[in-house]
Motif scaffolding. Structure first.
Motif, PDB file in Angstrom:
ATOM      1  N   GLU A  44       0.830  -1.205   0.000  1.00  0.00           N
ATOM      2  CA  GLU A  44       0.000   0.000   0.000  1.00  0.00           C
ATOM      3  C   GLU A  44       0.865   1.256   0.000  1.00  0.00           C
ATOM      4  OE1 GLU A  44      -4.118   1.305   2.126  1.00  0.00           O
ATOM      5  OE2 GLU A  44      -2.470   0.833   3.487  1.00  0.00           O
ATOM      6  N   LYS A  45       1.949   1.240   0.764  1.00  0.00           N
ATOM      7  CA  LYS A  45       2.865   2.386   0.803  1.00  0.00           C
ATOM      8  C   LYS A  45       3.485   2.648  -0.571  1.00  0.00           C
ATOM      9  CE  LYS A  45       4.240   2.401   5.677  1.00  0.00           C
ATOM     10  NZ  LYS A  45       5.364   2.206   6.643  1.00  0.00           N
ATOM     11  N   GLN A  46       3.669   1.557  -1.328  1.00  0.00           N
ATOM     12  CA  GLN A  46       4.229   1.692  -2.680  1.00  0.00           C
ATOM     13  C   GLN A  46       3.168   2.115  -3.710  1.00  0.00           C
ATOM     14  OE1 GLN A  46       6.744  -1.752  -3.865  1.00  0.00           O
ATOM     15  NE2 GLN A  46       6.665  -2.347  -1.708  1.00  0.00           N
ATOM     16  N   GLY A  47       1.921   2.170  -3.270  1.00  0.00           N
ATOM     17  CA  GLY A  47       0.834   2.566  -4.173  1.00  0.00           C
ATOM     18  C   GLY A  47       0.344   1.441  -5.063  1.00  0.00           C
ATOM     19  N   ILE A  48       0.737   0.201  -4.752  1.00  0.00           N
ATOM     20  CA  ILE A  48       0.350  -0.933  -5.591  1.00  0.00           C
ATOM     21  C   ILE A  48      -1.054  -1.416  -5.257  1.00  0.00           C
ATOM     22  CG2 ILE A  48       0.909  -3.345  -6.156  1.00  0.00           C
ATOM     23  CD1 ILE A  48       3.869  -2.587  -5.715  1.00  0.00           C
ATOM     24  N   ILE A  49      -1.406  -1.373  -3.966  1.00  0.00           N
ATOM     25  CA  ILE A  49      -2.734  -1.832  -3.576  1.00  0.00           C
ATOM     26  C   ILE A  49      -3.430  -0.802  -2.692  1.00  0.00           C
ATOM     27  CG2 ILE A  49      -1.961  -4.246  -3.571  1.00  0.00           C
ATOM     28  CD1 ILE A  49      -2.378  -4.111  -0.442  1.00  0.00           C
ATOM     29  N   LYS A  50      -4.723  -1.031  -2.529  1.00  0.00           N
ATOM     30  CA  LYS A  50      -5.508  -0.303  -1.532  1.00  0.00           C
ATOM     31  C   LYS A  50      -6.033  -1.354  -0.566  1.00  0.00           C
ATOM     32  CE  LYS A  50      -9.591   2.604  -0.969  1.00  0.00           C
ATOM     33  NZ  LYS A  50     -10.742   3.247  -1.664  1.00  0.00           N
ATOM     34  N   ARG A  51      -5.667  -1.227   0.707  1.00  0.00           N
ATOM     35  CA  ARG A  51      -6.095  -2.234   1.670  1.00  0.00           C
ATOM     36  C   ARG A  51      -7.589  -2.127   1.970  1.00  0.00           C
ATOM     37  NH1 ARG A  51      -2.503  -2.642   6.865  1.00  0.00           N
ATOM     38  NH2 ARG A  51      -2.392  -0.375   6.664  1.00  0.00           N
ATOM     39  N   THR A  52      -8.211  -3.269   2.117  1.00  0.00           N
ATOM     40  CA  THR A  52      -9.625  -3.346   2.452  1.00  0.00           C
ATOM     41  C   THR A  52      -9.779  -4.245   3.677  1.00  0.00           C
ATOM     42  OG1 THR A  52      -9.954  -5.267   1.008  1.00  0.00           O
ATOM     43  CG2 THR A  52     -10.324  -3.100   0.038  1.00  0.00           C
ATOM     44  N   TYR A  53     -10.982  -4.316   4.208  1.00  0.00           N
ATOM     45  CA  TYR A  53     -11.220  -5.194   5.352  1.00  0.00           C
ATOM     46  C   TYR A  53     -10.971  -6.646   4.931  1.00  0.00           C
ATOM     47  CZ  TYR A  53     -13.493  -7.540   9.262  1.00  0.00           C
ATOM     48  OH  TYR A  53     -13.756  -8.337  10.343  1.00  0.00           O
ATOM     49  N   GLY A  54      -9.964  -7.257   5.549  1.00  0.00           N
ATOM     50  CA  GLY A  54      -9.674  -8.661   5.272  1.00  0.00           C
ATOM     51  C   GLY A  54      -8.781  -8.914   4.082  1.00  0.00           C
ATOM     52  N   GLY A  55      -8.261  -7.849   3.463  1.00  0.00           N
ATOM     53  CA  GLY A  55      -7.403  -8.079   2.296  1.00  0.00           C
ATOM     54  C   GLY A  55      -6.991  -6.794   1.610  1.00  0.00           C
ATOM     55  N   GLY A  56      -6.960  -6.835   0.291  1.00  0.00           N
ATOM     56  CA  GLY A  56      -6.578  -5.657  -0.472  1.00  0.00           C
ATOM     57  C   GLY A  56      -6.995  -5.796  -1.921  1.00  0.00           C
ATOM     58  N   VAL A  57      -7.115  -4.651  -2.594  1.00  0.00           N
ATOM     59  CA  VAL A  57      -7.452  -4.638  -4.022  1.00  0.00           C
ATOM     60  C   VAL A  57      -6.369  -3.876  -4.776  1.00  0.00           C
ATOM     61  CG1 VAL A  57      -9.942  -4.803  -3.673  1.00  0.00           C
ATOM     62  CG2 VAL A  57      -8.876  -2.554  -3.783  1.00  0.00           C
ATOM     63  N   LEU A  58      -6.221  -4.221  -6.017  1.00  0.00           N
ATOM     64  CA  LEU A  58      -5.209  -3.589  -6.862  1.00  0.00           C
ATOM     65  C   LEU A  58      -5.551  -2.122  -7.084  1.00  0.00           C
ATOM     66  CD1 LEU A  58      -2.650  -4.436  -8.518  1.00  0.00           C
ATOM     67  CD2 LEU A  58      -4.173  -4.643 -10.487  1.00  0.00           C
ATOM     68  N   SER A  59      -4.595  -1.255  -6.836  1.00  0.00           N
ATOM     69  CA  SER A  59      -4.810   0.171  -7.096  1.00  0.00           C
ATOM     70  C   SER A  59      -4.870   0.408  -8.594  1.00  0.00           C
ATOM     71  CB  SER A  59      -3.676   1.011  -6.495  1.00  0.00           C
ATOM     72  OG  SER A  59      -3.774   1.054  -5.105  1.00  0.00           O
ATOM     73  N   ARG A  60      -5.812   1.237  -8.999  1.00  0.00           N
ATOM     74  CA  ARG A  60      -5.985   1.517 -10.417  1.00  0.00           C
ATOM     75  C   ARG A  60      -5.580   2.956 -10.717  1.00  0.00           C
ATOM     76  NH1 ARG A  60      -9.234  -1.696 -13.434  1.00  0.00           N
ATOM     77  NH2 ARG A  60     -10.198   0.076 -14.480  1.00  0.00           N
ATOM     78  N   LYS A  61      -5.087   3.167 -11.938  1.00  0.00           N
ATOM     79  CA  LYS A  61      -4.646   4.492 -12.341  1.00  0.00           C
ATOM     80  C   LYS A  61      -5.840   5.358 -12.731  1.00  0.00           C
ATOM     81  CE  LYS A  61      -0.265   2.735 -14.162  1.00  0.00           C
ATOM     82  NZ  LYS A  61       0.570   2.564 -15.368  1.00  0.00           N
ATOM     83  N   SER A  62      -5.706   6.637 -12.514  1.00  0.00           N
ATOM     84  CA  SER A  62      -6.722   7.573 -12.982  1.00  0.00           C
ATOM     85  C   SER A  62      -6.436   7.882 -14.441  1.00  0.00           C
ATOM     86  CB  SER A  62      -6.674   8.865 -12.156  1.00  0.00           C
ATOM     87  OG  SER A  62      -7.647   9.772 -12.605  1.00  0.00           O
ATOM     88  N   ALA A  63      -7.452   7.823 -15.267  1.00  0.00           N
ATOM     89  CA  ALA A  63      -7.269   8.067 -16.707  1.00  0.00           C
ATOM     90  C   ALA A  63      -6.808   9.501 -16.943  1.00  0.00           C
ATOM     91  CB  ALA A  63      -8.586   7.817 -17.445  1.00  0.00           C
ATOM     92  N   PRO A  64      -5.931   9.733 -17.927  1.00  0.00           N
ATOM     93  CA  PRO A  64      -5.521  11.102 -18.260  1.00  0.00           C
ATOM     94  C   PRO A  64      -6.732  11.930 -18.665  1.00  0.00           C
ATOM     95  CG  PRO A  64      -4.135   9.479 -19.370  1.00  0.00           C
ATOM     96  CD  PRO A  64      -5.289   8.733 -18.790  1.00  0.00           C
ATOM     97  N   HIS A  65      -6.785  13.167 -18.206  1.00  0.00           N
ATOM     98  CA  HIS A  65      -7.938  14.027 -18.493  1.00  0.00           C
ATOM     99  C   HIS A  65      -7.499  15.167 -19.402  1.00  0.00           C
ATOM    100  CE1 HIS A  65     -11.652  16.327 -16.757  1.00  0.00           C
ATOM    101  NE2 HIS A  65     -11.770  16.007 -18.025  1.00  0.00           N
TER     102      HIS A  65
END
Length: 253
Positions: A44-65
């Motif tokens: 999470e500190k590396q920005g790779i995941i977002k922690r959730t209750y009981g685990g984590g999900v892959l962090s997704r990039k924001s589309a260029p605007h």
């Protein structure tokens, strides 16, 4: 197993499944749950995941605007492949909708250079201009509130006019598709609401987007993946995404 090796395997699982569960990882790697939580905290500190209750999900990039006219020349080779595939699907004498999209601008150019007799409905100024000297293409505009950044019409008037039409094929642009929550996103709320109306108008609805947009998100969800019939891409995404699309009967073209 070294910590670095375990973390690499966790990242691989995240890329395959979009999420991980602490209990499952603990059993898989034969370590304590606290050990796995430390791994996830580091990721999470590396920005790779977002922690959730009981685990984590892959962090997704924001589309260029970027402005729509700037976007037309970004990833041009990929968009040309998509435009070619879309053009091949369109049959003579059909009515189609081309919404506000840099890829749809390229589809319009292919139609203009071809000889298929079509009725095109659009809410984008540049697509109007593309057909200004085409005898084989009749064009209907939606009207509505003009958005300078999008260079097209959105809002309640556009939506009301769109709702009066039924088209053979609707081609929709998007900032991103998230297969984890099945969302399709854009940035602008009025643009998103207008896209909803266009989806409802189409007998066949296609998303036109580069494959990398499976890993990007906009800020406004305007549809679920179940609302469309097919996604036209430049190249196939990873196997996991292909399998998920197959499960929900969304074609990948």
């Amino acid at each position: 197993m070294f910590v670095e090796e375990r973390v690499e395997k966790i990242i691989k699982l995240l890329n395959e499944n979009q999420k991980v569960v602490v209990k499952e990882l603990s059993k898989k790697f034969n370590v304590t749950e606290d050990c796995i939580r430390k791994d996830l905290k580091a990721l999470e500190k590396q920005g790779i995941i977002k922690r959730t209750y009981g685990g984590g999900v892959l962090s997704r990039k924001s589309a260029p605007h970027n402005d729509i006219l700037i976007r037309k020349n970004i990833n041009l080779e990929e968009k040309l492949k998509i435009a070619e595939k879309a053009f091949e699907l369109i049959q003579p004498s059909e009515t189609i909708f081309l919404d506000i999209s840099s890829t749809n601008m390229l589809i319009a150019e292919k139609i203009a250079k071809g000889n298929k007799k079509l009725l095109v409905i659009t809410n984008m100024i540049d697509i109007f201009r593309t057909f200004s000297k085409c005898d084989h293409v009749e064009v209907i505009g939606t009207g509505g509130v003009f958005d300078k950044e999008l260079n097209g019409f959105v809002g309640s008037t556009a939506i009301e006019n769109i709702s009066r039409h039924k088209v053979n094929r609707a081609f929709i642009g998007s900032c991103g598709v998230n297969m984890f929550d099945k969302s399709i996103t854009t940035f602008d709320v009025e643009d998103g609401n207008t896209k909803k109306a266009i989806i409802c108008s189409g007998k066949k609805v296609y998303l036109v987007m580069e494959s990398k947009k499976f890993y990007y998100d906009g800020t406004y969800k305007f549809a679920d993946i179940y609302d469309i019939d097919a996604i036209i891409v430049d190249e196939k995404p990873d196997e996991k995404i292909c399998r998920e699309l197959e499960k929900i009967n969304v074609d990948l073209i």
